[in-house]
Every structure is written in structure tokens, then in C-alpha cells.
Design an enzyme around this catalytic site. Sequence first.
Site, PDB file in Angstrom:
ATOM      1  N   GLU A 250       0.792  -1.138  -0.091  1.00 21.58           N
ATOM      2  CA  GLU A 250       0.016   0.011  -0.012  1.00 21.58           C
ATOM      3  C   GLU A 250       0.898   1.305  -0.163  1.00 21.58           C
ATOM      4  O   GLU A 250       1.850   1.232   0.651  1.00 21.58           O
ATOM      5  CB  GLU A 250      -0.941   0.222   1.154  1.00 21.58           C
ATOM      6  CG  GLU A 250      -1.688   1.101   1.431  1.00 21.58           C
ATOM      7  CD  GLU A 250      -2.389   1.229   2.669  1.00 21.58           C
ATOM      8  OE1 GLU A 250      -3.479   1.804   2.794  1.00 21.58           O
ATOM      9  OE2 GLU A 250      -1.828   0.757   3.859  1.00 21.58           O
TER      10      GLU A 250
ATOM     11  N   LYS B 103     -10.334  -0.007  -0.775  1.00 15.96           N
ATOM     12  CA  LYS B 103     -10.341  -0.331   0.644  1.00 15.96           C
ATOM     13  C   LYS B 103     -11.526  -0.015   1.517  1.00 15.96           C
ATOM     14  O   LYS B 103     -12.223   1.035   1.295  1.00 15.96           O
ATOM     15  CB  LYS B 103      -9.215   0.561   1.246  1.00 15.96           C
ATOM     16  CG  LYS B 103      -8.998  -0.044   2.852  1.00 15.96           C
ATOM     17  CD  LYS B 103      -7.666   1.191   3.076  1.00 15.96           C
ATOM     18  CE  LYS B 103      -6.973   0.421   4.557  1.00 15.96           C
ATOM     19  NZ  LYS B 103      -5.858   1.613   5.000  1.00 15.96           N
TER      20      LYS B 103
ATOM     21  N   CYS C 248      -4.189  -3.229   4.128  1.00 18.12           N
ATOM     22  CA  CYS C 248      -3.663  -2.712   5.550  1.00 18.12           C
ATOM     23  C   CYS C 248      -4.843  -3.141   6.794  1.00 18.12           C
ATOM     24  O   CYS C 248      -4.937  -4.017   7.321  1.00 18.12           O
ATOM     25  CB  CYS C 248      -3.471  -1.194   5.358  1.00 18.12           C
ATOM     26  SG  CYS C 248      -2.211  -0.738   6.579  1.00 18.12           S
TER      27      CYS C 248
END
Length: 345
Positions: free
Chosen positions: A59, A134, A166
Site C-alpha cells: 500500500e 479499501k 492494511c
Amino acid sequence: MRHGDISSSNDTVGVAVVNYKMPRLHDRAGVLENARKIADMMIGMKTGLPGMDLVVFPEYSTQGIMYNEEEMYATAATIPGDETAIFSAACREADTWGIFSITGEQHEDHPNKPPYNTLILIDNKGEIVQRYRKILPWCPIEGWYPGDTTYVTEGPKGLKISLIICDDGNYPEIWRDCAMKGAELIVRCQGYMYPAKDQQVMMSKAMAWANNCYVAVANAAGFDGVYSYFGHSAIIGFDGRTLGETGEEEYGIQYAQLSVSAIRDARENDQSQNHIFKLLHRGYSGVHAAGDGDKGVADCPFEFYKLWVTDAQKAQERVEAITRDTVGVADCRVGNLPVEKTVEA
């Protein structure tokens, strides 16, 4: 599952993960220069790892974190766009699939709404075959607009791949969603910083075990002037054991071979630790012994999840009753997040 060689076979997918140094960029020219650097690295890696079928970059590896809001909007990319064209060309030249970060991707209502934090999976022909936004941005710091769904794509040699990003990985629900859609490899691209290293390493291993799936983690390394990123990119077997893991070094690489037949055999034939099967066949031994059928119990026993699906507002209120009812925290303010309760229209 094999580790230590540079090869792959008809049954194994060669996967590489990269501790890419977190860049600090400010404009489109810098972003495109860095994208070309990523492409060159990928092509070079293929020379050293001839069995590499898939490479994963972290990321923020393409654009870095734009701490200036104007720069964030000015460098937000389109998909497809100039950045993805560079990556597609590299995938074709290296004859390798790649996973790349776009932070951010322009919102449909750009620039009136914040960009998305996006991953793309590009095949060895240069085609974008998955775009994931995300779902759970790292609040309160990240200002990305949230996505709303996960995907599964048939990847190299037929291995089924899902992408998450993440902070997504701190929520067991997203891993389960990917696994129940058929994912055999869940890729977690991170720009994760200290202090949460131990927790993140542990979480990815636990989720591989809990979901009977391979996990590949690519994390940033280095210091960008604000955060220190801990690296530890890793490839984890579907039994939760680490096959290969980097340290904190910038541009560190790990590589392993993931057997397609092994995970499918385990999911079909394993019993006591076949978690995704047992979740939807609860107590099948006892149910069968009682003469109540041979499938166990499929009904969801978890009241919170039932409530979330049927009445999201009430579920939110229940969470607020045991936490807080504002997104901001008065004792440690972040930006202009409200610390007094607001009512949604």
C-alpha cells in the site's frame, strides 16, 4: 507449500512480496517516475526469481502518503491511467502478474469527494483483472472514501485471489468474506507503521489459519518523515505457518511456492481444523448421533451479525453504547472530527 527455491511448477504459484521503501512524493511527475521504478524492480526480480508468477507491492508504494490535502487530490489517479499503463507494460515484459497500489483513485465525484484507496491486480497480459477499494480506511488518520465489497479473481495457474488493504486486515469479517467467496490466497497490502508490528504479524498468521487460506503480505519499509514502517512482508501457508518473512530492510524480498492442489485437498479432506466447513456445519457429529441429519447446523448463531444485516442503525447504536457516540475524541483531537454527537439526516 515450498520455500527456499527460485522455481515454480505447474502445481505451484511462485509469489514474491516486497518491502518497498515508502516514497515521499508531491506531484504527478514524481509519482510517474516512481511507478517506472516499481516496474523496473519487477522486471529485475523476474530475472532473479524465474519461477515468479505473482509479485506484490505494498500500500502507498506508488504515490506515497500525501500529507498535504491539495497534493492528495492533485495526484489522485484514474484506473486505467498513466500509472496502470506503466505497470501493465511491466507485467507483459516480465510475463508475471502484479498487485499494485493506487492511493488515491479519483472518486466518481472527484474532486468533490475524497479519493479511494485502491489495489489493482494485473495479469501477465497487462489486463486489469481486479480493482479493490479499501473497505475499512485507517481512521481517524486516513481520509479515503470507503469501498463496499471484496472480490475473488482466478489468478495464475487458477489460484483464486482476493485483495485487502492494511487496516482491513484487523477485522476478521473481511477475511471470512473473501474465504467464503472462494479465495485461496488473500493478499494484504500494507503501509503499516510502528508501533503495531507484533499485532499485524500475528493477525495475518491467525487469519490464514482461521480461514484455511494462503496469505501474502507486502508492507512498506523505511521512514517518510512522519512514520517509520516496519516491513516484515511475508508469505503464510494455509496452516498459519510462515513460509518466508522479510525483516525491516528497505526493498527486502521474500518468495515462496504455493501449491494449488494442496490447499484444495486440505479444504476437501481436512476435518478437525477445517474451519470454513465446520462454521456452516456446526456440531455435525452430535447432530448426526442424535438422528437429526448429517449436515450439522447451518443457521447463524451470532446475534450481532443478524442485527447488523437486518438493522444496521441499531447495530451501530449498540456499538456506541459500549464505546462512544462520536467519531472524534475530545482528549485527543484529530483534524476537525466532531466530538459532540451529531444526528444523521
